[in-house]
Design a protein around this motif. Structure first.
Motif, PDB file in Angstrom:
ATOM      1  N   ILE A   1       0.869  -1.066  -0.114  1.00 28.88           N
ATOM      2  CA  ILE A   1      -0.024   0.008  -0.055  1.00 28.88           C
ATOM      3  C   ILE A   1       0.893   1.254   0.118  1.00 28.88           C
ATOM      4  O   ILE A   1       1.532   1.449   0.988  1.00 28.88           O
ATOM      5  N   GLY A   2       0.784   1.833  -1.025  1.00 30.38           N
ATOM      6  CA  GLY A   2       1.756   3.244  -1.316  1.00 30.38           C
ATOM      7  C   GLY A   2       3.176   2.750  -1.033  1.00 30.38           C
ATOM      8  O   GLY A   2       4.139   3.479  -0.563  1.00 30.38           O
ATOM      9  N   GLY A   3       3.547   1.659  -1.762  1.00 36.37           N
ATOM     10  CA  GLY A   3       4.680   1.136  -1.554  1.00 36.37           C
ATOM     11  C   GLY A   3       5.447   0.446  -0.435  1.00 36.37           C
ATOM     12  O   GLY A   3       6.154   0.107  -0.263  1.00 36.37           O
ATOM     13  N   SER A   4       4.712   0.522   0.812  1.00 38.93           N
ATOM     14  CA  SER A   4       4.986  -0.114   1.942  1.00 38.93           C
ATOM     15  C   SER A   4       4.152  -1.520   2.280  1.00 38.93           C
ATOM     16  O   SER A   4       3.122  -1.546   1.736  1.00 38.93           O
ATOM     17  N   ALA A   5       4.916  -2.201   2.909  1.00 40.06           N
ATOM     18  CA  ALA A   5       4.665  -3.577   3.209  1.00 40.06           C
ATOM     19  C   ALA A   5       3.173  -3.582   4.311  1.00 40.06           C
ATOM     20  O   ALA A   5       2.516  -4.473   4.299  1.00 40.06           O
ATOM     21  N   GLN A   6       3.540  -2.366   5.062  1.00 38.13           N
ATOM     22  CA  GLN A   6       2.476  -2.469   6.265  1.00 38.13           C
ATOM     23  C   GLN A   6       2.159  -0.836   6.345  1.00 38.13           C
ATOM     24  O   GLN A   6       2.795   0.087   5.686  1.00 38.13           O
ATOM     25  N   THR A   7       1.041  -0.431   6.516  1.00 29.97           N
ATOM     26  CA  THR A   7       0.290   0.786   6.758  1.00 29.97           C
ATOM     27  C   THR A   7      -0.538   0.595   7.719  1.00 29.97           C
ATOM     28  O   THR A   7      -1.288  -0.463   8.178  1.00 29.97           O
ATOM     29  N   VAL A   8      -0.947   1.837   8.537  1.00 27.91           N
ATOM     30  CA  VAL A   8      -2.144   1.991   9.451  1.00 27.91           C
ATOM     31  C   VAL A   8      -3.490   2.827   8.661  1.00 27.91           C
ATOM     32  O   VAL A   8      -2.915   3.980   8.541  1.00 27.91           O
ATOM     33  N   LEU A   9      -4.502   2.196   8.992  1.00 28.61           N
ATOM     34  CA  LEU A   9      -5.605   3.011   8.476  1.00 28.61           C
ATOM     35  C   LEU A   9      -6.525   3.280   9.674  1.00 28.61           C
ATOM     36  O   LEU A   9      -6.558   2.335  10.504  1.00 28.61           O
ATOM     37  N   SER A  10      -7.119   4.449   9.332  1.00 26.85           N
ATOM     38  CA  SER A  10      -8.209   4.788  10.428  1.00 26.85           C
ATOM     39  C   SER A  10      -9.500   4.661   9.848  1.00 26.85           C
ATOM     40  O   SER A  10      -9.735   5.406   8.784  1.00 26.85           O
ATOM     41  N   LEU A  11     -10.319   3.901  10.197  1.00 27.48           N
ATOM     42  CA  LEU A  11     -11.787   3.854   9.589  1.00 27.48           C
ATOM     43  C   LEU A  11     -12.632   3.885  10.346  1.00 27.48           C
ATOM     44  O   LEU A  11     -12.622   3.697  11.671  1.00 27.48           O
ATOM     45  N   THR A  12     -13.874   4.531   9.993  1.00 22.45           N
ATOM     46  CA  THR A  12     -14.811   5.042  10.820  1.00 22.45           C
ATOM     47  C   THR A  12     -16.217   4.333  10.108  1.00 22.45           C
ATOM     48  O   THR A  12     -16.410   4.629   8.904  1.00 22.45           O
TER      49      THR A  12
END
Length: 135
Positions: A9-20
């Motif tokens: 995601i966006g070139g990264s293996a990990q990312t943090v998403l904030s979902l509401t």
């Protein structure tokens, strides 16, 4: 957000998403000022704080539900009454926020006139005056 062919995601293996998983729900309804029931045939327009038209509709008596509004200030205008804008505030809270706009209809006007005439008739007839009588 873009996921590439390797699952990055966006070139990264990990990312943090904030979902509401919540939306603000606002119901606008015209109600008869005397009978407190939904009133149909009234045309409204809803504007945001920057005076941009959000929606315009003819009331069907059941109200109009909005689910795409953000928290903030809005203005409701009744067709033909642009000088009487109603300021409404959408709050960031759970549950349906209801805006009931009182409207005087011909039915409510007749009821008010009859009530005023009845009270006036009682006053003129001495209905509110108690007199002591000698036996």
């Amino acid at each position: 957000m873009t996921v590439d062919e390797w699952g990055r995601i966006g070139g990264s293996a990990q990312t943090v998403l904030s979902l509401t998983n919540r939306m603000l729900r606002v119901k606008v309804q015209a109600v008869d000022a005397v009978f407190k029931k939904g009133s149909s045939g009234v045309r409204f327009a809803l504007y945001d704080a920057d005076n941009r038209l959000i929606d315009a509709w003819s009331e069907d008596g059941n109200g109009r539900m909005f689910t795409e509004l953000s928290a903030g200030t809005y203005y409701l205008e009744r067709e033909g009454h642009s000088s009487k804008r109603c300021e409404l505030t959408v709050r960031d809270e759970v549950g349906v926020q209801e805006w009931k706009i009182p409207i005087f209809t011909w039915k409510s006007a007749v009821v008010l006139v009859v009530a005023v005439l009845a009270v006036a008739g009682l006053v003129l007839a001495g209905g509110f005056v108690t007199k002591k009588r000698k036996l």
